[in-house]
Design a protein around this motif. Structure first.
Motif, PDB file in Angstrom:
ATOM      1  N   LYS A  13       0.840  -1.185   0.000  1.00  0.00           N
ATOM      2  CA  LYS A  13       0.000   0.000   0.000  1.00  0.00           C
ATOM      3  C   LYS A  13       0.885   1.248   0.000  1.00  0.00           C
ATOM      4  O   LYS A  13       1.828   1.350   0.770  1.00  0.00           O
ATOM      5  N   LYS A  16      -0.835   7.037  -1.542  1.00  0.00           N
ATOM      6  CA  LYS A  16      -1.999   7.293  -2.399  1.00  0.00           C
ATOM      7  C   LYS A  16      -3.136   6.315  -2.075  1.00  0.00           C
ATOM      8  O   LYS A  16      -4.304   6.702  -2.023  1.00  0.00           O
ATOM      9  N   THR A  17      -2.791   5.062  -1.838  1.00  0.00           N
ATOM     10  CA  THR A  17      -3.790   4.051  -1.495  1.00  0.00           C
ATOM     11  C   THR A  17      -4.449   4.371  -0.157  1.00  0.00           C
ATOM     12  O   THR A  17      -5.673   4.268  -0.019  1.00  0.00           O
ATOM     13  N   TRP A  18      -3.649   4.766   0.829  1.00  0.00           N
ATOM     14  CA  TRP A  18      -4.207   5.089   2.143  1.00  0.00           C
ATOM     15  C   TRP A  18      -5.113   6.315   2.081  1.00  0.00           C
ATOM     16  O   TRP A  18      -6.143   6.373   2.753  1.00  0.00           O
ATOM     17  N   LEU A  20      -6.871   7.150  -0.534  1.00  0.00           N
ATOM     18  CA  LEU A  20      -8.089   6.652  -1.176  1.00  0.00           C
ATOM     19  C   LEU A  20      -8.968   5.896  -0.175  1.00  0.00           C
ATOM     20  O   LEU A  20     -10.193   6.045  -0.175  1.00  0.00           O
ATOM     21  N   TYR A  21      -8.343   5.083   0.700  1.00  0.00           N
ATOM     22  CA  TYR A  21      -9.101   4.419   1.765  1.00  0.00           C
ATOM     23  C   TYR A  21      -9.846   5.448   2.624  1.00  0.00           C
ATOM     24  O   TYR A  21     -11.017   5.276   2.957  1.00  0.00           O
ATOM     25  N   VAL A  23     -10.710   8.565   1.869  1.00  0.00           N
ATOM     26  CA  VAL A  23     -11.772   9.248   1.115  1.00  0.00           C
ATOM     27  C   VAL A  23     -12.995   8.348   0.974  1.00  0.00           C
ATOM     28  O   VAL A  23     -14.131   8.814   1.122  1.00  0.00           O
ATOM     29  N   ILE A  24     -12.786   7.068   0.716  1.00  0.00           N
ATOM     30  CA  ILE A  24     -13.905   6.125   0.604  1.00  0.00           C
ATOM     31  C   ILE A  24     -14.656   6.035   1.927  1.00  0.00           C
ATOM     32  O   ILE A  24     -15.886   6.066   1.961  1.00  0.00           O
ATOM     33  N   TYR A  60     -12.537  -1.987  -0.638  1.00  0.00           N
ATOM     34  CA  TYR A  60     -11.242  -2.175   0.023  1.00  0.00           C
ATOM     35  C   TYR A  60     -10.580  -3.472  -0.436  1.00  0.00           C
ATOM     36  O   TYR A  60      -9.378  -3.517  -0.673  1.00  0.00           O
ATOM     37  N   MET A  63      -8.827  -3.420  -3.766  1.00  0.00           N
ATOM     38  CA  MET A  63      -7.552  -2.708  -3.791  1.00  0.00           C
ATOM     39  C   MET A  63      -6.409  -3.570  -3.266  1.00  0.00           C
ATOM     40  O   MET A  63      -5.269  -3.119  -3.209  1.00  0.00           O
TER      41      MET A  63
END
Length: 167
Positions: A13, A16-18, A20-21, A23-24, A60, A63
């Motif tokens: 991860k 950027k992935t965190w 996105l988590y 924001v979701i 989740y 991803m």
């Protein structure tokens, strides 16, 4: 004698992935709150909120990506595994079609930088760029991070001058 080697590489991860988590999750909380305050959903907001939470967990899981390298005799396959449940063949080629292998330094050669894909973490220090050409098709390339067992399996089928770059 048949050769069969496989390796799974989990994609780590990134920041950027965190983000996105986050924001979701924020969007889901906002949506669940909104559903509670809509007058027509007062009696059914719990099942709707449960469906939103289920959707977030499914997102989740999507991803969570891994790549599997498989060598069967002289054929190398790379599969993309999503959420440890679905698998998609990304590339399949004969190891005798390999034109060159270079150590990945963080920069791709200009001839393949737009058409190259990563089958490993971009920051992996053991990564290589492999160039191959199937019959009647243009040259393709990908970045991957083989372990010692995978390198040994590849060396059985690669020309000697190419094997010198694998260490």
């Amino acid at each position: 004698m048949d050769t069969f080697v496989e390796q799974i590489v989990a994609i780590k991860k990134t920041a950027k992935t965190w983000v996105l988590y986050f924001v979701i999750a924020l969007f889901a909380i906002l949506l669940m709150t909104l559903v509670f305050y809509i007058p027509y959903t007062r009696g059914t907001f719990i099942p709707i909120d449960a469906a939103i939470v289920y959707g977030v967990f499914k997102l989740y899981a999507k991803m969570n990506i891994e790549y599997e390298y498989i060598i069967t005799n002289s054929t190398m396959d790379i599969d993309k595994i999503i959420a440890k449940s679905s698998r998609k063949r990304v590339v399949s080629f004969d190891l005798t079609a390999v034109q060159r292998i270079e150590k990945y330094t963080g920069v791709l050669p200009h001839d393949v930088e737009n058409d190259c894909f990563y089958a490993c973490n971009k920051t992996d220090e053991n990564a290589y760029v492999l160039f191959y050409k199937n019959e009647g098709k243009p040259q393709k390339a990908f970045v991957f991070a083989p372990n010692e067992k995978m390198i040994t399996g590849m060396k059985n089928f690669l020309p000697r001058h190419i094997c010198e770059n694998l260490k």
